[in-house]
Write an enzyme that holds these catalytic residues in place. Structure first.
Site, short mmCIF file in Angstrom:
data_model
loop_
_atom_site.label_atom_id
_atom_site.label_comp_id
_atom_site.label_asym_id
_atom_site.label_seq_id
_atom_site.Cartn_x
_atom_site.Cartn_y
_atom_site.Cartn_z
N GLU A 67 0.87 -1.18 0.00
CA GLU A 67 0.00 0.00 0.00
C GLU A 67 0.90 1.23 0.00
OE1 GLU A 67 -2.81 0.39 3.10
OE2 GLU A 67 -3.52 -1.67 2.96
N ASP A 78 -5.55 8.31 9.76
CA ASP A 78 -4.17 8.06 10.16
C ASP A 78 -3.92 8.39 11.62
OD1 ASP A 78 -3.82 7.47 7.51
OD2 ASP A 78 -2.92 9.41 7.00
#
Length: 289
Positions: A67, A78
């Protein structure tokens, strides 16, 4: 001016019949009764050139699919480790224009290149333009944490034209109806978030992801991979016992950061740490079944 979604003669582009590289990866791993090891790193961290070496390091040390994260100034998924790494990348002038070099690097190393990005970046780059450039670089699929199938019509059309996988997310709170919508729209696999909240390493992994994987398969998904929180070989083995793939992000990114979490390590030390952690996790994934 000819539309970018048409042939040179002006005819609309059709649907690509190119097989899914992600599906081919799973099929190959099935022969060895092994789940996939999917590793995440943000492009441009700690700088664009070193990040290319880091992506190759992942593939060389057991990662099947990478990824490639597109750093974004306003992330919603995140955690602190990935946020810190992304900010360092942004400070070095990282942009979407360079990410296709990372795609080529992963493909040339023998891995399956995925991009993980917030939708705003793709939208402003141009959906058709992104799909074209991604395909030309050897890309396999796009993970969109903030794009739901109901609002993904333009991306679904573009990904069909260019033979790219669409990876949407589900969570432990997803209703059966939502799981069915995501499973139907996805191509490649469905990303099952192990818990609600942002990314980050965890000491334990609960049983909720296993139930989510089972529910998602019942809703029609052919492949389900689990991410968020996996950071040790033991956890990777536990998740890999029931999921099609084990996704690791923060634990890998962490290997390139110093103790304060605000500055990248020396290149040689960081890449050594990254290789060792990838080896550890790969062994865990390999022992899952």
């Amino acid at each position: 001016m000819t539309n970018t979604a048409t042939t040179p003669s002006g005819q609309p582009l059709g649907i690509s019949h190119k097989p899914s590289r992600t599906a081919a990866m799973f099929d190959e791993l099935d022969k060895a009764n092994r789940p996939a090891f999917i590793g995440y790193l943000p492009y441009g961290f700690p700088d664009p050139e070193v990040s290319l070496k880091a992506f190759k390091t992942l593939v060389d040390h057991g990662v099947n699919a990478v990824e490639i994260g597109l750093p974004y100034s306003d992330p919603v998924m995140d955690g602190p480790v990935i946020q810190a790494a992304s900010q360092i990348a942004l400070n070095h002038g990282e942009s979407i224009h360079g990410v296709f070099r990372a795609v080529e690097t992963v493909a040339n190393a023998g891995g399956v290149p995925l991009i993980m990005s917030y939708w705003n970046l793709i939208y402003h780059y141009g959906v058709e333009r992104f799909a074209r450039d991604f395909e030309n670089a050897g890309g396999a699929g796009l993970i969109t944490p903030d794009l739901i199938p109901d609002e993904a019509g333009e991306w679904i059309e573009a990904s069909d034209r260019h033979g790219l996988d669409r990876i949407f997310l589900v969570s432990p709170d997803s209703a059966p109806e939502r799981l069915a919508v995501v499973s139907k729209a996805a191509r490649g696999f469905v990303y099952a978030a192990s818990r609600m909240g942002v990314t980050g390493e965890r000491k334990t992994i609960t049983d909720s992801p296993e139930a989510l994987v089972e529910r998602t398969r019942k809703a029609g998904a052919s492949r389900v991979c689990v991410g968020i929180g996996v950071s040790t070989a033991e956890q990777a083995a536990k998740v890999g016992a029931y999921a099609d793939g084990v996704i690791v992000g923060s634990a890998l990114v962490h290997q390139l950061l110093g103790e304060t979490g605000r500055k990248a390590l020396d290149e040689a030390e960081g890449l050594r740490n990254l290789a060792a952690k990838a080896d550890e996790l790969a062994q865990g994934v390999a022992s899952a079944r």
